[in-house]
Design an enzyme around this catalytic site. Structure first.
Site, PDB file in Angstrom:
ATOM      1  N   HIS A  29      61.675  25.988  49.981  1.00 50.89           N
ATOM      2  CA  HIS A  29      61.711  27.423  50.294  1.00 50.89           C
ATOM      3  C   HIS A  29      61.427  27.517  51.793  1.00 50.89           C
ATOM      4  CE1 HIS A  29      62.000  28.694  46.175  1.00 50.89           C
ATOM      5  NE2 HIS A  29      60.986  27.925  45.845  1.00 50.89           N
ATOM      6  N   GLU A  63      64.654  23.889  44.881  1.00 48.37           N
ATOM      7  CA  GLU A  63      64.574  25.360  44.897  1.00 48.37           C
ATOM      8  C   GLU A  63      64.941  25.909  46.268  1.00 48.37           C
ATOM      9  OE1 GLU A  63      60.831  26.850  43.407  1.00 48.37           O
ATOM     10  OE2 GLU A  63      60.668  25.264  41.922  1.00 48.37           O
ATOM     11  N   GLU A  75      53.678  22.110  41.474  1.00 50.13           N
ATOM     12  CA  GLU A  75      52.713  22.605  42.473  1.00 50.13           C
ATOM     13  C   GLU A  75      51.277  22.175  42.186  1.00 50.13           C
ATOM     14  OE1 GLU A  75      53.447  26.829  42.759  1.00 50.13           O
ATOM     15  OE2 GLU A  75      55.434  26.524  43.595  1.00 50.13           O
ATOM     16  N   ASP A 103      66.052  27.854  49.337  1.00 50.98           N
ATOM     17  CA  ASP A 103      66.590  29.105  49.872  1.00 50.98           C
ATOM     18  C   ASP A 103      66.132  29.208  51.317  1.00 50.98           C
ATOM     19  OD1 ASP A 103      63.931  29.792  49.202  1.00 50.98           O
ATOM     20  OD2 ASP A 103      64.533  31.144  47.592  1.00 50.98           O
ATOM     21  N   ASN A 106      57.090  18.353  41.081  1.00 53.23           N
ATOM     22  CA  ASN A 106      57.785  19.287  41.977  1.00 53.23           C
ATOM     23  C   ASN A 106      56.773  20.056  42.820  1.00 53.23           C
ATOM     24  OD1 ASN A 106      60.327  20.623  42.664  1.00 53.23           O
ATOM     25  ND2 ASN A 106      59.558  22.437  41.577  1.00 53.23           N
TER      26      ASN A 106
END
Ligand code: XIL
Length: 630
Positions: free
Chosen positions: A400, A429, A322, A431, A365
């Site tokens: 996400h 990651e 990030e 979801d 990432n």
């Protein structure tokens, strides 16, 4: 070896039709919790509760939440002091307990939180069960949270403390309960056997490798990502004192089950202890040459020890996490890392990681990489650093996302963007939240949201598989809905973003990945509509409508109708044919978007006029059948 074994299983699956039991949209019937502890303080004793230090803990009938008695805690001399109870003999490893307490201040106002202290061989750890919650003298406040013990312990206590003050407290009506685990479904295909284009992983905590969770994990996945255990606060909580107590059991589990490991993460602005950014003068670092040197030395030491500890056991590292902020002109996040070292922290991190883990793939990432501005800022940074020789092997897209965002097209553009760079890409990651904004909250996941979620998983996974030559793994940020970070982020509410439900049973989202034809639409709903005003100005507005066929049969064409209650008038419409008579609007398909397979969607947009107010239509009908409004 691994890939060969997987191919064989996949081939077998094709040859022998699946005999899996009918997919259950809502597998588990209403779970009945078993209560293993109640402290109501009605018998005039402290029922085993004691202070954490020398505070006084006594039963009282001055106030009570239920009945006439509660527990009074006075003479606290520090905020961490409060009522605590030994649960060493009560809690079993791997069982998810729900702990509920009622708290009230006796004087002052503060925030209270609920935690667990555990010790293994004398080393204490503190796990937060419920975070700071405002408490006053005026009312009882409930703290309810979930806790799963994941390690062997020789000391285990639950306790309540406050955020800052030492005011006296009352405690009442404590319960600890759990829902007995269901066995995992062993007669359904393993995700890893169906999706063979790349390894599929799950982020895990210590609780996910035990018991039924551990079985589910190794049945379906090829790799794990420790969700927190490798972060700086977990591995180097104080300077140059390294601990792998959280991560080592996860890596050992991965080895034992032949799973790969994604290492997450060496450098981040979150979950990094304050000492890292504290200068030799004990003050927060300012941008000086000395501080830059000190911070880079700490970074190097951290990576040497953490990545060095695991060597080849960790095949991929999220080296930096990030670092992009697309609202900055240069696209770079103004973290302390950046303000003290500029881009040198990224350069140093990759150089050192390559040196100590020469066989690991090194990733950068980030989240929201599907947003064009962010995607492009990340691209520019990676292109620049690679041109300098910084060893960045891959780009991690967190993904996400939620049931209504982003589009497949934007996600595809994200993947396409990085292909010319020649880097690997991983979904790191993923979801899919059932919520579309921070204002929503459902006590239980609504059936239509779970269906929408299944279609998102289906479409995104199909996209990833089409890009199988560019994507080298897809990881979900969690194993099952009983343990997801989205339960407390961005606000506290129950989310259900994963493939398995809170009782580890396969959801429609799971079937969406392994066999979309088995997605079960909720009974009675044939269509779902999303109506969104995307822009609004004095007298005018623009809107998008998305229509999904949630029925079991394919539709050859469609006609969607609604009524306006605010006098709105559509002036121009695209991707559909419009009829409006007063308040009644009907939109029918064009020649090319009429066919809607089960789960298929069509979208159209329009411009309209309004006066006074512009309420969204409350109901829609598709070919005269009422639709679910999403
Ligand atoms: C999350 C963890 O899942 C939570 O348990 C923790 O409290 C906060 O961090 N992006 C990341 C992950 O890169 O490290 C974050 O993980 C989720 C967002």
């Amino acid at each position: 070896m691994r890939a060969l074994a997987r191919l064989t299983v996949a081939a077998l699956l094709v040859a022998a039709p699946l005999t899996a039991a009918a997919p259950a949209a809502a597998a588990a019937a209403d779970p009945t919790p078993i209560t293993v502890l109640t402290s109501d303080f009605e018998d005039g004793t402290a029922q085993g509760w004691a202070g954490r230090a020398a505070e006084t803990v006594t039963p009282t009938d001055a106030v009570a939440h239920g009945g006439t008695g509660s527990l009074s805690v006075t003479e606290r001399t520090a905020a961490w002091q409060g009522p605590s109870l030994d649960v060493l003999d009560l809690f079993e490893k791997g069982t998810a307990y729900t702990i509920s307490v009622w708290v009230r201040m006796a004087d002052g106002a503060d925030s209270a939180r609920l935690s667990v202290e555990r010790r293994t061989a004398g080393v204490a750890s503190y796990d937060q069960v419920v975070g700071n919650t405002a408490v006053t003298t005026g009312a009882w406040v409930n703290l309810t949270g979930h806790y799963t013990l994941a390690t062997d312990v020789d000391f285990l206590r639950i306790y309540v403390e406050t955020a800052s003050t030492t005011g006296s407290l009352f405690l009442d009506d404590v319960t600890v309960s759990y829902v007995p685990a269901l066995p995992i479904q062993t007669d359904i295909p393993s995700v890893r056997d169906v999706v063979t284009e790349f390894p599929v992983g799950a982020a895990v905590t210590g609780a996910e490798i035990i018991g039924e969770h551990g079985q589910l994990l190794s049945k379906h996945f090829d790799s794990i990502t420790p969700g927190n255990a490798l972060k700086w606060d977990a591995t180097e909580p104080t300077e140059d004192s390294f601990t792998f107590a959280q991560a080592d059991p996860l890596i050992a589990y991965a080895k034992a089950h032949d799973l790969a490991v994604r290492g997450h993460t060496l450098v981040w602005h979150n979950q990094t202890p304050a000492w890292v950014f504290t200068g030799t003068d004990g003050q927060p670092m300012t941008a000086t040459a000395e501080n830059k040197e000190l911070l880079l030395a700490r970074l190097e030491n951290h990576i040497r020890n953490v990545a060095g500890h695991y060597g080849d056991d960790i095949g991929v590292w999220d080296v930096v996490n990030e670092v992009i902020d697309e609202t900055q002109a240069d696209g770079l996040r103004r973290s302390t890392w950046y303000t003290i070292t500029g881009l040198d922290y990224i350069r140093t991190a990759f150089r050192v990681a390559r040196e100590v883990a020469p066989h690991a793939k090194l990733f950068i990432n980030d989240y929201n990489t599907n947003v064009p501005a962010k995607r492009d800022a990340l691209f520019n940074l990676v292109e620049k650093l690679r041109a300098e020789g910084v060893p960045i092997d891959g780009v991690g897209h967190q993904m996400h996302i939620n049931v209504g965002w982003p589009t497949v097209a934007d996600t595809e553009a994200m993947l396409q963007k990085f292909i010319p760079l020649g880097v690997e890409q991983q979904i790191t990651e993923m979801d899919v939240s059932i919520y579309q904004n921070s204002g929503e909250s459902f006590p239980a996941p609504p059936a239509d949201r779970l269906l929408q979620q299944a279609y998102v998983y289906r479409d995104m996974m199909a996209l990833f598989r089409r890009y199988g030559s560019a994507i080298t793994s897809v990881t979900l940020w969690g194993l099952a809905d009983d343990n997801t970070w989205l339960d407390t982020f961005p606000v506290t509410r129950k989310d259900a973003p994963l493939l398995f439900d809170t009782r580890l049973q396969a959801k429609s989202a799971y079937w969406a990945v392994v066999d979309p034809s088995k997605i079960v639409p909720p009974a009675g709903s044939g269509c779902a509509v999303t109506y969104r005003v995307t822009g609004s100005w004095q007298g005018g507005f623009q809107a998008d409508v998305k229509l999904t066929n949630t029925g079991a049969a394919a539709l050859p064409g469609w006609s969607l109708a609604w009524q306006y209650t605010g006098g709105q008038h559509i002036t121009q419409l695209w991707n559909g044919a419009l009829t409006q008579n007063g308040a009644d609007v009907t939109v029918t398909n064009t020649t090319w978007n009429g066919a809607l397979a089960p789960g298929g969607s069509a979208a159209f947009g329009f411009l309209g006029s309004w006066t006074g107010s512009n309420p969204a239509p409350a109901a829609f009908t598709l070919n005269d059948t009422a639709c679910t409004v999403l």
